[in-house]
Scaffold this active site. Structure first.
Site, PDB file in Angstrom:
ATOM      1  N   VAL A   1       0.838  -1.201   0.000  1.00 38.45           N
ATOM      2  CA  VAL A   1       0.000   0.000   0.000  1.00 38.45           C
ATOM      3  C   VAL A   1       0.872   1.249   0.000  1.00 38.45           C
ATOM      4  CG1 VAL A   1      -1.842   1.242   1.188  1.00 38.45           C
ATOM      5  CG2 VAL A   1      -1.810  -1.265   1.212  1.00 38.45           C
ATOM      6  N   TYR A   2       1.831   1.289   0.890  1.00 38.76           N
ATOM      7  CA  TYR A   2       2.730   2.439   0.972  1.00 38.76           C
ATOM      8  C   TYR A   2       3.516   2.615  -0.324  1.00 38.76           C
ATOM      9  CZ  TYR A   2       6.603   5.377   2.550  1.00 38.76           C
ATOM     10  OH  TYR A   2       7.530   6.381   2.679  1.00 38.76           O
ATOM     11  N   ALA A   3       4.103   1.535  -0.809  1.00 41.17           N
ATOM     12  CA  ALA A   3       4.896   1.623  -2.034  1.00 41.17           C
ATOM     13  C   ALA A   3       4.049   2.123  -3.198  1.00 41.17           C
ATOM     14  CB  ALA A   3       5.520   0.261  -2.363  1.00 41.17           C
TER      15      ALA A   3
ATOM     16  N   SER B   1       1.524   4.140  -3.081  1.00 43.41           N
ATOM     17  CA  SER B   1       1.302   5.580  -2.944  1.00 43.41           C
ATOM     18  C   SER B   1       2.522   6.364  -3.421  1.00 43.41           C
ATOM     19  CB  SER B   1       0.974   5.941  -1.488  1.00 43.41           C
ATOM     20  OG  SER B   1       2.119   5.915  -0.651  1.00 43.41           O
TER      21      SER B   1
END
Length: 243
Positions: free
Chosen positions: A153-155, A157
């Site tokens: 999820v972070y990557a 974004s």
């Protein structure tokens, strides 16, 4: 002037009360800028102002509140009169398996890491375009350049925001504006508190974490290039990252 390259300039930094944002603020303050520190942490802002005095202009905002987010640039201009540097730094982190991620947390992270950055940059552009000069920096991540399996999820974004930086840069360079991103590997901040415990322990043991002050030094380098030079993206990582 050589030791105070930002004399007479105003910078605004989101997420400025701690971590990379604080390191960015301290680097710009050391270079002579007045800095509008944007954060929802009133105590952290007060501590920065007490340490650095009148060069610090605190602005308490919750950027996840759409109404408050819209006021960022107007308030910066009202408080400081101009805006030369915008560092869109505020962000959230979610690590671990996607199946375990809370969907409300996903919404908050994507809003802050992607939509808020886009809106803050969009709102700063008219003022900078009118003046024919300005610098926009965005905190991206090494995760924008590698499909990191423990943080989908972070990557994602950061991949999105990396595309935003590069496409926006190509739209606005003709107005005298520079747009770039800084993509650090893991930095010793509270943001990585959600890392898998074994991964965090391994990184600490191997010396695979960056001190925030190193980010501040790179930001100074990026912003002090001649106006005809844009540092599009800096990827930096601990030398032991691959251990």
């Amino acid at each position: 002037m050589k030791n105070r390259p930002f004399e007479g300039q105003v910078a605004a930094i989101t997420g400025a009360a701690s971590g990379i944002g604080r390191a960015s603020a301290e680097a710009l303050l050391a270079g002579g800028a007045r800095v509008v520190l944007v954060d929802r942490d009133a105590a952290g802002l007060a501590a920065m102002q007490a340490e650095h005095g009148d060069a610090v202009i605190p602005l308490q905002l919750d950027l996840l509140d759409a109404a408050q987010c819209r006021t960022l640039v107007p308030q910066v201009l009202a408080l400081a009169g101009r805006l030369d540097i915008l560092h869109a730094n505020a962000g959230l982190y979610i690590g671990g398996d996607l199946v375990d991620a809370d969907t409300d947390a996903i919404d908050r992270m994507l809003q802050l890491n992607v939509a808020v950055v886009m809106k803050n940059v969009r709102d700063a552009l008219p003022h900078m375009i009118e003046r024919g000069s300005g610098d926009i920096l965005v905190t991206s991540s090494l995760a924008a350049h590698y499909p990191t399996p423990w943080e989908p999820v972070y990557a994602s974004s950061k991949w999105a925001i990396d595309c935003f930086v590069q496409t926006t840069r190509r739209q606005v360079f003709r107005h005298g504006l520079r747009v770039g991103s800084i993509s650090p590997g893991p930095v010793l901040t509270g943001l990585i508190a959600d890392w898998p415990a074994d991964k965090l322990a391994q990184a600490r043991a191997s010396g695979s974490l960056i001190e925030p002050a190193e980010i501040g030094a790179v930001i100074t380098f990026m912003l002090t290039r001649p106006r005809g030079v844009t540092i599009r993206d800096v990827v930096l990582m601990p030398s032991n990252f691959d251990l």
